[in-house]
Write a protein that holds these residues in place. Structure first.
Motif, PDB file in Angstrom:
ATOM      1  N   LEU A 165     -24.248   5.801  55.416  1.00  0.00           N
ATOM      2  CA  LEU A 165     -23.625   4.791  54.619  1.00  0.00           C
ATOM      3  C   LEU A 165     -23.004   3.550  55.528  1.00  0.00           C
ATOM      4  CD1 LEU A 165     -21.486   7.171  53.045  1.00  0.00           C
ATOM      5  CD2 LEU A 165     -23.510   6.217  51.574  1.00  0.00           C
ATOM      6  N   ILE A 166     -22.850   3.435  56.836  1.00  0.00           N
ATOM      7  CA  ILE A 166     -22.495   1.996  57.285  1.00  0.00           C
ATOM      8  C   ILE A 166     -23.850   1.742  57.603  1.00  0.00           C
ATOM      9  CG2 ILE A 166     -22.556   1.342  59.488  1.00  0.00           C
ATOM     10  CD1 ILE A 166     -20.343   4.094  60.315  1.00  0.00           C
ATOM     11  N   ALA A 167     -25.048   2.086  57.545  1.00  0.00           N
ATOM     12  CA  ALA A 167     -26.593   1.842  57.506  1.00  0.00           C
ATOM     13  C   ALA A 167     -26.667   0.566  56.282  1.00  0.00           C
ATOM     14  CB  ALA A 167     -27.568   2.453  57.886  1.00  0.00           C
ATOM     15  N   VAL A 168     -26.743   1.367  55.020  1.00  0.00           N
ATOM     16  CA  VAL A 168     -25.993   1.158  53.577  1.00  0.00           C
ATOM     17  C   VAL A 168     -25.500  -0.080  53.242  1.00  0.00           C
ATOM     18  CG1 VAL A 168     -25.306   1.273  51.384  1.00  0.00           C
ATOM     19  CG2 VAL A 168     -26.773   3.246  52.761  1.00  0.00           C
ATOM     20  N   MET A 169     -24.435  -0.481  53.827  1.00  0.00           N
ATOM     21  CA  MET A 169     -23.566  -1.160  53.842  1.00  0.00           C
ATOM     22  C   MET A 169     -23.351  -2.478  54.663  1.00  0.00           C
ATOM     23  SD  MET A 169     -20.900   0.038  51.923  1.00  0.00           S
ATOM     24  CE  MET A 169     -19.497  -1.271  52.593  1.00  0.00           C
ATOM     25  N   LYS A 170     -25.099  -2.219  55.652  1.00  0.00           N
ATOM     26  CA  LYS A 170     -25.588  -3.688  56.326  1.00  0.00           C
ATOM     27  C   LYS A 170     -26.389  -4.199  55.601  1.00  0.00           C
ATOM     28  CE  LYS A 170     -24.146  -2.096  61.262  1.00  0.00           C
ATOM     29  NZ  LYS A 170     -24.706  -2.008  62.778  1.00  0.00           N
ATOM     30  N   ASN A 171     -26.691  -2.977  54.382  1.00  0.00           N
ATOM     31  CA  ASN A 171     -28.212  -3.965  53.782  1.00  0.00           C
ATOM     32  C   ASN A 171     -27.549  -3.857  52.285  1.00  0.00           C
ATOM     33  OD1 ASN A 171     -30.228  -3.817  55.886  1.00  0.00           O
ATOM     34  ND2 ASN A 171     -29.307  -1.933  55.888  1.00  0.00           N
ATOM     35  N   LEU A 172     -26.126  -4.199  51.689  1.00  0.00           N
ATOM     36  CA  LEU A 172     -25.921  -5.040  50.778  1.00  0.00           C
ATOM     37  C   LEU A 172     -26.583  -6.055  50.343  1.00  0.00           C
ATOM     38  CD1 LEU A 172     -21.977  -4.286  50.869  1.00  0.00           C
ATOM     39  CD2 LEU A 172     -23.266  -2.625  49.897  1.00  0.00           C
ATOM     40  N   ALA A 173     -26.963  -7.064  50.900  1.00  0.00           N
ATOM     41  CA  ALA A 173     -27.403  -7.795  50.988  1.00  0.00           C
ATOM     42  C   ALA A 173     -28.819  -8.543  49.828  1.00  0.00           C
ATOM     43  CB  ALA A 173     -27.591  -9.238  51.457  1.00  0.00           C
ATOM     44  N   ASP A 174     -29.421  -6.705  49.730  1.00  0.00           N
ATOM     45  CA  ASP A 174     -30.704  -6.280  49.672  1.00  0.00           C
ATOM     46  C   ASP A 174     -30.950  -4.603  48.890  1.00  0.00           C
ATOM     47  OD1 ASP A 174     -33.332  -5.488  49.487  1.00  0.00           O
ATOM     48  OD2 ASP A 174     -33.834  -5.758  51.104  1.00  0.00           O
ATOM     49  N   PRO A 175     -30.810  -4.810  47.638  1.00  0.00           N
ATOM     50  CA  PRO A 175     -30.665  -4.077  46.657  1.00  0.00           C
ATOM     51  C   PRO A 175     -31.420  -3.351  46.362  1.00  0.00           C
ATOM     52  CG  PRO A 175     -29.753  -5.882  45.351  1.00  0.00           C
ATOM     53  CD  PRO A 175     -30.260  -6.596  46.903  1.00  0.00           C
ATOM     54  N   SER A 176     -32.855  -3.108  47.242  1.00  0.00           N
ATOM     55  CA  SER A 176     -34.065  -2.679  46.745  1.00  0.00           C
ATOM     56  C   SER A 176     -33.608  -1.206  48.421  1.00  0.00           C
ATOM     57  CB  SER A 176     -35.189  -3.336  47.544  1.00  0.00           C
ATOM     58  OG  SER A 176     -35.074  -4.063  48.661  1.00  0.00           O
ATOM     59  N   LYS A 177     -33.070  -1.685  49.225  1.00  0.00           N
ATOM     60  CA  LYS A 177     -32.722  -0.627  50.347  1.00  0.00           C
ATOM     61  C   LYS A 177     -31.544   0.001  49.668  1.00  0.00           C
ATOM     62  CE  LYS A 177     -34.109  -3.416  53.649  1.00  0.00           C
ATOM     63  NZ  LYS A 177     -34.864  -4.155  55.346  1.00  0.00           N
ATOM     64  N   LEU A 178     -30.317   0.175  48.967  1.00  0.00           N
ATOM     65  CA  LEU A 178     -29.114   0.732  49.002  1.00  0.00           C
ATOM     66  C   LEU A 178     -29.125   2.391  48.681  1.00  0.00           C
ATOM     67  CD1 LEU A 178     -27.450  -1.976  46.810  1.00  0.00           C
ATOM     68  CD2 LEU A 178     -27.562  -0.845  49.529  1.00  0.00           C
ATOM     69  N   GLY A 179     -30.369   2.385  47.406  1.00  0.00           N
ATOM     70  CA  GLY A 179     -30.721   3.715  47.044  1.00  0.00           C
ATOM     71  C   GLY A 179     -31.568   4.863  47.842  1.00  0.00           C
ATOM     72  N   HIS A 180     -32.227   4.301  48.567  1.00  0.00           N
ATOM     73  CA  HIS A 180     -33.246   5.389  49.622  1.00  0.00           C
ATOM     74  C   HIS A 180     -31.641   5.326  50.799  1.00  0.00           C
ATOM     75  CE1 HIS A 180     -36.476   6.125  52.259  1.00  0.00           C
ATOM     76  NE2 HIS A 180     -35.977   5.714  52.901  1.00  0.00           N
ATOM     77  N   GLY A 181     -31.013   4.261  50.887  1.00  0.00           N
ATOM     78  CA  GLY A 181     -30.216   4.055  51.934  1.00  0.00           C
ATOM     79  C   GLY A 181     -29.070   5.302  51.939  1.00  0.00           C
ATOM     80  N   ILE A 182     -28.359   5.309  50.752  1.00  0.00           N
ATOM     81  CA  ILE A 182     -27.949   6.437  50.250  1.00  0.00           C
ATOM     82  C   ILE A 182     -28.559   7.556  50.324  1.00  0.00           C
ATOM     83  CG2 ILE A 182     -26.327   6.957  48.745  1.00  0.00           C
ATOM     84  CD1 ILE A 182     -25.917   3.976  47.770  1.00  0.00           C
ATOM     85  N   ALA A 183     -29.608   7.825  49.701  1.00  0.00           N
ATOM     86  CA  ALA A 183     -29.858   9.095  49.362  1.00  0.00           C
ATOM     87  C   ALA A 183     -30.394   9.651  51.376  1.00  0.00           C
ATOM     88  CB  ALA A 183     -31.538   9.290  49.111  1.00  0.00           C
ATOM     89  N   GLY A 184     -30.590   8.983  52.213  1.00  0.00           N
ATOM     90  CA  GLY A 184     -31.056   9.667  53.481  1.00  0.00           C
ATOM     91  C   GLY A 184     -29.965   9.576  53.956  1.00  0.00           C
ATOM     92  N   ALA A 185     -29.066   8.767  53.802  1.00  0.00           N
ATOM     93  CA  ALA A 185     -27.092   9.678  54.021  1.00  0.00           C
ATOM     94  C   ALA A 185     -26.898  10.833  53.786  1.00  0.00           C
ATOM     95  CB  ALA A 185     -26.288   8.654  53.892  1.00  0.00           C
ATOM     96  N   PHE A 186     -26.960  11.115  53.128  1.00  0.00           N
ATOM     97  CA  PHE A 186     -26.802  12.018  52.304  1.00  0.00           C
ATOM     98  C   PHE A 186     -27.608  13.621  52.905  1.00  0.00           C
ATOM     99  CE2 PHE A 186     -24.300   9.931  49.183  1.00  0.00           C
ATOM    100  CZ  PHE A 186     -22.710  10.679  48.979  1.00  0.00           C
ATOM    101  N   THR A 187     -28.398  13.178  53.106  1.00  0.00           N
ATOM    102  CA  THR A 187     -29.935  14.128  53.742  1.00  0.00           C
ATOM    103  C   THR A 187     -29.093  15.231  54.985  1.00  0.00           C
ATOM    104  OG1 THR A 187     -31.795  13.392  52.612  1.00  0.00           O
ATOM    105  CG2 THR A 187     -31.951  15.271  54.541  1.00  0.00           C
ATOM    106  N   ALA A 188     -28.640  14.149  55.839  1.00  0.00           N
ATOM    107  CA  ALA A 188     -27.741  14.283  56.787  1.00  0.00           C
ATOM    108  C   ALA A 188     -26.551  15.860  56.805  1.00  0.00           C
ATOM    109  CB  ALA A 188     -26.595  14.116  57.735  1.00  0.00           C
ATOM    110  N   THR A 189     -25.840  15.575  55.606  1.00  0.00           N
ATOM    111  CA  THR A 189     -25.429  16.464  54.841  1.00  0.00           C
ATOM    112  C   THR A 189     -25.770  17.998  54.580  1.00  0.00           C
ATOM    113  OG1 THR A 189     -23.544  14.920  54.347  1.00  0.00           O
ATOM    114  CG2 THR A 189     -23.156  16.722  53.116  1.00  0.00           C
TER     115      THR A 189
END
Length: 247
Positions: A165-189
């Protein structure tokens, strides 16, 4: 081979994979190198810091018991004890000397040798109970290695999610990366909770149950050898120890 454990392992894997497909995430969503490093490598690192080397090595030695549990033919052992009792009554305790070298189980071999040597029953009990306690303590500590991994994995899964999620927050300016980033974040969980509840904790519980069964088998052997040393009637020995064979 423990068929129930094998079926359970296959069902656990199928539940995770099919669940991901049915939810629309797809199997590919479960693969994340970053999550693997954080959760799996991190879990091993944590348990290595916690555990003594000999205990860690023993844990992986007994891990196979989950699918290939050690043989516990209590009925066969009871039959041997009754046979030894009959031999001792007819030929004396020295008549059992030839049986000692034929024993593969070191616990039985040691106890039977003590009986042949004419050691007092109380002394036999003290020695064998000490051996039992030591072995059970070592094996239980090894089983707790997987219990510890089951505790650490979910926490590391959360750490992986937060880092994602930290990595996602760094890419807030690029909406195209948000969905993939959030999905990847929860994979660890998923990795953390899945490994803990579908692998590590069930393994620990299974191993501890098998260790308890082994200890109970040794109790039967101990009581049988003591009874032989005391010259008890073979029928009485069989009757008293038959409770260990009943399921």
């Amino acid at each position: 081979m423990d068929k129930l454990s094998l079926i359970g392992g296959i069902l656990a894997l199928c539940a995770l994979l099919l669940g991901s497909v049915l939810k629309g995430a797809g199997i590919e969503a479960l693969w994340s190198p970053a999550a693997f490093v954080i959760v799996v490598v991190g879990t091993f690192a944590a348990i290595m810091l916690q555990t003594h080397m000999s205990t860690f090595m023993l844990a992986w030695k007994i891990a196979r018991w989950v699918f290939m549990p050690p043989s516990q033919d209590r009925a066969g052992v009871l039959a041997k004890i009754v046979e030894w009792s009959n031999t001792a009554r007819k030929q004396g305790l020295l008549g059992l000397e030839a049986q000692v070298k034929d024993q593969d189980d070191q616990f039985i071999k040691k106890g039977l040798q003590m009986v042949v040597d004419g050691i007092e029953p109380d002394a036999i009990r003290n020695v064998l109970e000490t051996d039992m306690h030591h072995q059970q303590t070592r094996d239980t500590a090894a089983a707790k290695v997987f219990e510890g991994m089951g505790i650490y994995a979910p926490t590391l899964g959360i750490i992986g999610a937060v880092l994602g999620l930290i990595a996602v927050m760094k890419n807030l300016a690029d909406p195209s990366k948000l969905g993939h980033g959030i999905a990847g974040a929860f994979t660890a969980t998923i990795y953390g909770i899945g490994l803990a509840n579908l692998l590590f904790l069930p393994m620990a519980s299974k191993l501890k149950a098998l260790i308890a069964e082994q200890n109970e088998s040794r109790e039967m052997i101990l009581e049988g050898l003591i009874a032989i040393a005391q010259g008890e009637n073979p029928r009485n020995i069989e009757s008293r120890l038959s409770v260990y064979v009943q399921h």
